[in-house]
Design a protein around this motif. Structure first.
Motif, PDB file in Angstrom:
ATOM      1  N   UNK A 297      -4.624  -5.274 -25.088  1.00 22.50           N
ATOM      2  CA  UNK A 297      -6.003  -4.984 -24.698  1.00 22.50           C
ATOM      3  C   UNK A 297      -6.914  -5.039 -25.922  1.00 22.50           C
ATOM      4  N   UNK A 298      -6.469  -4.490 -27.033  1.00 18.61           N
ATOM      5  CA  UNK A 298      -7.241  -4.524 -28.276  1.00 18.61           C
ATOM      6  C   UNK A 298      -7.475  -5.969 -28.722  1.00 18.61           C
ATOM      7  N   UNK A 299      -6.445  -6.783 -28.618  1.00 18.20           N
ATOM      8  CA  UNK A 299      -6.562  -8.208 -28.956  1.00 18.20           C
ATOM      9  C   UNK A 299      -7.601  -8.883 -28.066  1.00 18.20           C
ATOM     10  N   UNK A 300      -7.599  -8.548 -26.786  1.00 13.73           N
ATOM     11  CA  UNK A 300      -8.559  -9.125 -25.843  1.00 13.73           C
ATOM     12  C   UNK A 300      -9.983  -8.725 -26.217  1.00 13.73           C
ATOM     13  N   UNK A 301     -10.168  -7.478 -26.579  1.00  9.83           N
ATOM     14  CA  UNK A 301     -11.500  -7.009 -26.977  1.00  9.83           C
ATOM     15  C   UNK A 301     -11.980  -7.757 -28.223  1.00  9.83           C
ATOM     16  N   UNK A 302     -11.115  -7.894 -29.205  1.00  6.09           N
ATOM     17  CA  UNK A 302     -11.522  -8.505 -30.463  1.00  6.09           C
ATOM     18  C   UNK A 302     -11.734 -10.011 -30.349  1.00  6.09           C
ATOM     19  N   UNK A 303     -10.906 -10.671 -29.556  1.00  6.16           N
ATOM     20  CA  UNK A 303     -10.951 -12.133 -29.495  1.00  6.16           C
ATOM     21  C   UNK A 303     -11.882 -12.674 -28.421  1.00  6.16           C
ATOM     22  N   UNK A 304     -12.061 -11.932 -27.336  1.00  6.19           N
ATOM     23  CA  UNK A 304     -12.841 -12.441 -26.201  1.00  6.19           C
ATOM     24  C   UNK A 304     -14.150 -11.681 -26.020  1.00  6.19           C
ATOM     25  N   UNK A 305     -14.198 -10.435 -26.458  1.00  7.74           N
ATOM     26  CA  UNK A 305     -15.419  -9.648 -26.319  1.00  7.74           C
ATOM     27  C   UNK A 305     -15.479  -8.796 -25.071  1.00  7.74           C
ATOM     28  N   UNK A 306     -14.329  -8.542 -24.450  1.00  7.23           N
ATOM     29  CA  UNK A 306     -14.274  -7.717 -23.245  1.00  7.23           C
ATOM     30  C   UNK A 306     -14.602  -6.270 -23.594  1.00  7.23           C
ATOM     31  N   UNK A 307     -15.497  -5.647 -22.837  1.00  5.26           N
ATOM     32  CA  UNK A 307     -15.857  -4.250 -23.077  1.00  5.26           C
ATOM     33  C   UNK A 307     -15.331  -3.304 -21.999  1.00  5.26           C
TER      34      UNK A 307
END
Length: 349
Positions: A297-307
């Protein structure tokens, strides 16, 4: 960073016994799941609308309203409302009512829906698929903006200066756009300045980063502040105390459900190899122990911008106690790790 859950309230046959839980029992179980999600500190719970035998929630607002008085802070959303085959007046009324009984925690996630059973059920032509959504979204947003509405379209009787009630606690009532990843849908959401939800259920989640950028560019072009527009993802997954247990518990029902859909839609067979590949670090399945799921989930936030991240569980029918344990772990172990690391990361940006 918000963490939550979504469900389609599935009633597929038990993989081991073939038993099918009743719609009534599964709906009661989902209310228990929402209550638990609130108790363990999760931010949002979504219920998807379907109109077929193996999904029990044809009316998400009613399901969510059943849980609303028994919860305190969790936000309650559809995931999605199939707006193309619905009456926007009734959708607004239902969710404004939910907003009242939850004291301002309701949201609408509007989408076309990847299932088409509702179109013949409510008398709509699939040839009007795109036009129906655009027209009905326009009406829904008009109702949201004004108590009295005057509107005319091609697929619903006109409205001439009529009031729509009740009015919600929140002003405006949140409306998100659900997208499977088409450029048209993310551009539309951006131009309208509406929050975006991406269904990331296959491939590599990082491949959705350009869509998020496209969404933000469209929002900026229309005069909206992209930094104030949340972006959510909806992904399949499961949490257990150790990764092997999580994978072994989640795979059987997931395989069964995906192969049923595969036969309907012409997909290839869903195998354990497919499953294991998808739960790799770069894959779209969020299955594992709390640390594994948190890191993805952290990777998704950092790489894609999901909030906002919404874990879709279960896929197919799983034992209720296993689902409840997964919810508990998501709230008590995964979410705190994600929030802490993302807060530290954002502070350094």
């Amino acid at each position: 960073m918000e963490i939550g859950l979504s469900t389609f309230v599935e009633t597929t046959p038990n993989v081991e016994t073939g038993e099918v839980v009743s719609h009534a029992q599964r709906l009661r179980e989902v209310v228990e799941e929402i209550i638990l999600a609130d108790r363990v500190g999760l931010d949002v719970f979504g219920v998807g609308e379907h109109h077929r035998k193996d999904y029990a929630a044809s009316s998400p607002a009613v399901v969510l309203a059943a849980a609303a008085p028994q919860t305190k802070r969790i936000r309650l959303t559809s995931a999605v409302t199939v707006l193309s085959s619905a009456d926007p007046v009734r959708v607004f009324q239902d969710f404004a009512t939910l907003d009242a009984v939850s004291n301002g925690r309701a949201e609408i996630m509007a989408g076309r829906g990847s299932f088409i059973e509702s179109f013949p059920l409510f008398g709509y032509d699939l040839q009007d698929y795109d036009e129906l959504f655009e027209e009905k979204l326009e009406l829904l947003l008009k109702i949201r903006e004004s108590e009295k509405v005057t509107w005319r379209g091609g697929h619903r009787p006109a409205i001439q200066n009529l009031g729509v009630y009740p009015r919600p606690v929140q002003n405006p009532l949140p409306v998100w756009i659900g997208s499977g990843g088409s450029t048209d849908s993310v551009i539309r959401a951006g131009l309208l300045g509406l929050p975006l939800v991406l269904a990331i259920i296959g491939g590599r989640p990082v491949q959705f980063a350009p869509l998020v950028e496209l969404y933000k560019r469209a929002a900026a072009k229309a005069g909206h502040d992209p930094s104030k527009l949340p972006v959510a993802s909806h992904s399949h997954g499961f949490v257990a105390h150790d990764t092997e247990t999580a994978a072994n518990q989640f795979f059987p029902s997931t395989q069964q459900a995906m192969n049923v859909l595969g036969r309907e839609r012409g997909w290839g067979e869903y195998t354990r190899a497919s499953f294991d590949a998808a739960r790799s670090f770069e894959g779209a399945l969020y299955v594992g122990d709390p640390q594994t799921v948190a890191e993805k989930i952290i990777h998704l936030r950092k790489q894609v911008g999901i909030t906002r991240f919404m874990l879709h569980v279960p896929v197919g029918t799983m034992p209720h106690d296993q689902v409840m344990k997964a919810i508990e772990l998501l709230g008590t172990e995964v979410a705190p790790r994600v929030r802490e690391e993302i807060a530290d990361w954002e502070a350094k940006q």
